[in-house]
Write a protein that holds these residues in place. Structure first.
Motif, PDB file in Angstrom:
ATOM      1  N   MET A   1     -36.768 -42.606 -29.112  1.00  0.00           N
ATOM      2  CA  MET A   1     -36.730 -42.824 -30.555  1.00  0.00           C
ATOM      3  C   MET A   1     -37.728 -43.917 -30.940  1.00  0.00           C
ATOM      4  O   MET A   1     -37.827 -44.930 -30.252  1.00  0.00           O
ATOM      5  CB  MET A   1     -35.318 -43.239 -31.001  1.00  0.00           C
ATOM      6  CG  MET A   1     -35.174 -43.439 -32.506  1.00  0.00           C
ATOM      7  SD  MET A   1     -33.496 -43.922 -32.981  1.00  0.00           S
ATOM      8  CE  MET A   1     -32.610 -42.422 -32.534  1.00  0.00           C
ATOM      9  N   ALA A   2     -38.458 -43.690 -32.029  1.00  0.00           N
ATOM     10  CA  ALA A   2     -39.461 -44.648 -32.473  1.00  0.00           C
ATOM     11  C   ALA A   2     -38.810 -45.945 -32.930  1.00  0.00           C
ATOM     12  O   ALA A   2     -37.741 -45.938 -33.546  1.00  0.00           O
ATOM     13  CB  ALA A   2     -40.290 -44.049 -33.606  1.00  0.00           C
ATOM     14  N   ALA A   3     -39.445 -47.062 -32.605  1.00  0.00           N
ATOM     15  CA  ALA A   3     -38.954 -48.358 -33.065  1.00  0.00           C
ATOM     16  C   ALA A   3     -39.148 -48.465 -34.579  1.00  0.00           C
ATOM     17  O   ALA A   3     -40.111 -47.936 -35.139  1.00  0.00           O
ATOM     18  CB  ALA A   3     -39.695 -49.479 -32.359  1.00  0.00           C
ATOM     19  N   THR A   4     -38.235 -49.150 -35.224  1.00  0.00           N
ATOM     20  CA  THR A   4     -38.305 -49.359 -36.671  1.00  0.00           C
ATOM     21  C   THR A   4     -38.848 -50.751 -36.959  1.00  0.00           C
ATOM     22  O   THR A   4     -38.401 -51.728 -36.377  1.00  0.00           O
ATOM     23  CB  THR A   4     -36.914 -49.216 -37.319  1.00  0.00           C
ATOM     24  OG1 THR A   4     -36.427 -47.886 -37.107  1.00  0.00           O
ATOM     25  CG2 THR A   4     -36.984 -49.473 -38.823  1.00  0.00           C
ATOM     26  N   VAL A   5     -39.813 -50.819 -37.861  1.00  0.00           N
ATOM     27  CA  VAL A   5     -40.423 -52.088 -38.235  1.00  0.00           C
ATOM     28  C   VAL A   5     -40.234 -52.317 -39.725  1.00  0.00           C
ATOM     29  O   VAL A   5     -40.546 -51.441 -40.545  1.00  0.00           O
ATOM     30  CB  VAL A   5     -41.929 -52.118 -37.904  1.00  0.00           C
ATOM     31  CG1 VAL A   5     -42.532 -53.465 -38.300  1.00  0.00           C
ATOM     32  CG2 VAL A   5     -42.154 -51.856 -36.417  1.00  0.00           C
ATOM     33  N   LEU A   6     -39.712 -53.481 -40.081  1.00  0.00           N
ATOM     34  CA  LEU A   6     -39.537 -53.881 -41.477  1.00  0.00           C
ATOM     35  C   LEU A   6     -40.703 -54.758 -41.900  1.00  0.00           C
ATOM     36  O   LEU A   6     -40.955 -55.793 -41.288  1.00  0.00           O
ATOM     37  CB  LEU A   6     -38.213 -54.635 -41.644  1.00  0.00           C
ATOM     38  CG  LEU A   6     -37.975 -55.350 -42.977  1.00  0.00           C
ATOM     39  CD1 LEU A   6     -37.986 -54.380 -44.146  1.00  0.00           C
ATOM     40  CD2 LEU A   6     -36.659 -56.133 -42.933  1.00  0.00           C
ATOM     41  N   HIS A  19     -48.123 -50.416 -43.491  1.00  0.00           N
ATOM     42  CA  HIS A  19     -47.339 -49.176 -43.387  1.00  0.00           C
ATOM     43  C   HIS A  19     -48.174 -48.084 -42.715  1.00  0.00           C
ATOM     44  O   HIS A  19     -47.711 -47.431 -41.771  1.00  0.00           O
ATOM     45  CB  HIS A  19     -46.888 -48.730 -44.769  1.00  0.00           C
ATOM     46  CG  HIS A  19     -45.867 -47.628 -44.736  1.00  0.00           C
ATOM     47  ND1 HIS A  19     -44.653 -47.695 -45.388  1.00  0.00           N
ATOM     48  CD2 HIS A  19     -45.873 -46.416 -44.109  1.00  0.00           C
ATOM     49  CE1 HIS A  19     -43.969 -46.585 -45.167  1.00  0.00           C
ATOM     50  NE2 HIS A  19     -44.697 -45.796 -44.406  1.00  0.00           N
ATOM     51  N   ASN A  20     -49.388 -47.877 -43.209  1.00  0.00           N
ATOM     52  CA  ASN A  20     -50.240 -46.834 -42.645  1.00  0.00           C
ATOM     53  C   ASN A  20     -50.582 -47.110 -41.183  1.00  0.00           C
ATOM     54  O   ASN A  20     -50.572 -46.209 -40.338  1.00  0.00           O
ATOM     55  CB  ASN A  20     -51.525 -46.715 -43.465  1.00  0.00           C
ATOM     56  CG  ASN A  20     -51.278 -46.163 -44.859  1.00  0.00           C
ATOM     57  OD1 ASN A  20     -50.254 -45.529 -45.110  1.00  0.00           O
ATOM     58  ND2 ASN A  20     -52.205 -46.412 -45.771  1.00  0.00           N
ATOM     59  N   THR A  21     -50.879 -48.379 -40.884  1.00  0.00           N
ATOM     60  CA  THR A  21     -51.229 -48.750 -39.504  1.00  0.00           C
ATOM     61  C   THR A  21     -50.062 -48.498 -38.557  1.00  0.00           C
ATOM     62  O   THR A  21     -50.239 -47.923 -37.470  1.00  0.00           O
ATOM     63  CB  THR A  21     -51.631 -50.235 -39.441  1.00  0.00           C
ATOM     64  OG1 THR A  21     -52.792 -50.452 -40.252  1.00  0.00           O
ATOM     65  CG2 THR A  21     -51.940 -50.655 -38.012  1.00  0.00           C
ATOM     66  N   LEU A  22     -48.884 -48.918 -38.956  1.00  0.00           N
ATOM     67  CA  LEU A  22     -47.705 -48.768 -38.102  1.00  0.00           C
ATOM     68  C   LEU A  22     -47.290 -47.307 -37.966  1.00  0.00           C
ATOM     69  O   LEU A  22     -46.929 -46.852 -36.874  1.00  0.00           O
ATOM     70  CB  LEU A  22     -46.546 -49.590 -38.671  1.00  0.00           C
ATOM     71  CG  LEU A  22     -46.728 -51.108 -38.614  1.00  0.00           C
ATOM     72  CD1 LEU A  22     -45.694 -51.800 -39.487  1.00  0.00           C
ATOM     73  CD2 LEU A  22     -46.635 -51.614 -37.183  1.00  0.00           C
ATOM     74  N   ALA A  23     -47.344 -46.565 -39.062  1.00  0.00           N
ATOM     75  CA  ALA A  23     -46.961 -45.149 -39.025  1.00  0.00           C
ATOM     76  C   ALA A  23     -47.884 -44.364 -38.109  1.00  0.00           C
ATOM     77  O   ALA A  23     -47.439 -43.515 -37.322  1.00  0.00           O
ATOM     78  CB  ALA A  23     -46.977 -44.570 -40.439  1.00  0.00           C
ATOM     79  N   GLN A  24     -49.183 -44.641 -38.178  1.00  0.00           N
ATOM     80  CA  GLN A  24     -50.134 -43.948 -37.310  1.00  0.00           C
ATOM     81  C   GLN A  24     -49.905 -44.295 -35.844  1.00  0.00           C
ATOM     82  O   GLN A  24     -50.231 -43.503 -34.961  1.00  0.00           O
ATOM     83  CB  GLN A  24     -51.562 -44.307 -37.720  1.00  0.00           C
ATOM     84  CG  GLN A  24     -51.989 -43.708 -39.052  1.00  0.00           C
ATOM     85  CD  GLN A  24     -53.356 -44.192 -39.503  1.00  0.00           C
ATOM     86  OE1 GLN A  24     -54.069 -44.868 -38.753  1.00  0.00           O
ATOM     87  NE2 GLN A  24     -53.725 -43.867 -40.730  1.00  0.00           N
ATOM     88  N   ALA A  25     -49.351 -45.495 -35.594  1.00  0.00           N
ATOM     89  CA  ALA A  25     -49.060 -45.909 -34.221  1.00  0.00           C
ATOM     90  C   ALA A  25     -47.708 -45.387 -33.739  1.00  0.00           C
ATOM     91  O   ALA A  25     -47.310 -45.660 -32.598  1.00  0.00           O
ATOM     92  CB  ALA A  25     -49.099 -47.431 -34.117  1.00  0.00           C
ATOM     93  N   GLY A  26     -47.000 -44.649 -34.601  1.00  0.00           N
ATOM     94  CA  GLY A  26     -45.758 -44.016 -34.182  1.00  0.00           C
ATOM     95  C   GLY A  26     -44.483 -44.755 -34.529  1.00  0.00           C
ATOM     96  O   GLY A  26     -43.398 -44.358 -34.088  1.00  0.00           O
ATOM     97  N   TYR A  27     -44.577 -45.811 -35.323  1.00  0.00           N
ATOM     98  CA  TYR A  27     -43.387 -46.564 -35.706  1.00  0.00           C
ATOM     99  C   TYR A  27     -42.741 -45.972 -36.956  1.00  0.00           C
ATOM    100  O   TYR A  27     -43.425 -45.367 -37.797  1.00  0.00           O
ATOM    101  CB  TYR A  27     -43.734 -48.030 -35.979  1.00  0.00           C
ATOM    102  CG  TYR A  27     -44.206 -48.786 -34.761  1.00  0.00           C
ATOM    103  CD1 TYR A  27     -43.310 -49.291 -33.832  1.00  0.00           C
ATOM    104  CD2 TYR A  27     -45.567 -49.008 -34.539  1.00  0.00           C
ATOM    105  CE1 TYR A  27     -43.739 -50.000 -32.720  1.00  0.00           C
ATOM    106  CE2 TYR A  27     -46.017 -49.701 -33.428  1.00  0.00           C
ATOM    107  CZ  TYR A  27     -45.097 -50.188 -32.523  1.00  0.00           C
ATOM    108  OH  TYR A  27     -45.536 -50.883 -31.418  1.00  0.00           O
TER     109      TYR A  27
END
Length: 227
Positions: A1-6, A19-27
């Protein structure tokens, strides 16, 4: 499961970039624009990590560090335009894993986040062997090798290196290194620490230094570069 980042930041452009950077990295990513939203989302979403700005509209972000970190030691990385040494030391002393100054390089930010999450995943476990570049640090045997060749360190040099190795990839403040390596038995002046680190670098990087394995966080502390 992908880690969640706030992400906690009042600037829309910064939130969008992160948001875009983290989402592209799979978070998996959630966002808060102020301290109140941050605490509510932390309770509801149980993020694995928080990227926290300090200049929030409703409160100073420093006070949020221990609250967001919580009892389970959630990863908190400060991402702020504030670059004063006092701010960095305060954030780290309050429990932040790392401090990234704006403007930041997204690849470096992702690397620091990965290191912090790996450390959280290993909480409660004492690392036995740490690798940093060509170095191998066996904490159980108190043995340091470079390319298979044993390095001979003084007791104090090893003690300082061991502190950094237990937090590899993360900045450790001067005070924390001194407290761990000197233990209050000797006069823990920062000048002594600087001499030990200088000698350590000479031994760890010889014969062909290509960049310090021990990074200096100016005025804050030192970081052993991760493998």
């Amino acid at each position: 499961m992908a880690a969640t980042v706030l992400i906690v930041d009042d600037e829309v452009a910064i939130r969008r970039l992160l948001h875009n950077t983290l989402a592209q990295a799979g978070y998996r990513v959630v966002e808060a624009r102020d301290g109140r939203d941050a605490l509510a989302l932390a309770a509801a979403e149980h993020p694995d990590a928080v990227l926290l700005d300090l200049g929030l509209p409703d409160r100073d972000g420093l006070g949020l560090v221990p609250l967001l970190r919580g009892k389970d030691g959630r990863v908190v990385l400060v991402v702020s335009a504030r670059d004063a040494t006092e701010e960095k030391v305060a954030a780290l002393d309050l429990g932040a894993e790392d401090y990234v100054t704006k403007p930041f390089d997204t690849d470096e930010l992702l690397a620091r986040l990965r290191v912090a999450l790996r450390h959280r995943g290993g909480m409660g476990q004492t690392p036995q062997t740490v690798r940093a570049g060509a170095l191998t640090i066996d904490l159980d045997r108190r043995l340091v090798t470079r390319g298979g060749e044993e390095l001979h360190l003084t007791r104090k040099e090893y003690d300082v290196l061991a502190v950094l190795a237990r937090h590899v990839g993360r900045v450790v403040t001067h005070d924390r290194i001194i407290a761990a390596a000197w233990g209050g038995d000797e006069d823990p002046r920062i000048e002594y620490l600087r001499i030990v680190v200088r000698n350590l670098r000479q031994k760890l990087e010889a014969p062909q230094p290509v960049g310090s394995v021990i990074a200096n966080e100016l005025g804050v502390g030192y970081r052993l570069r991760a493998e």
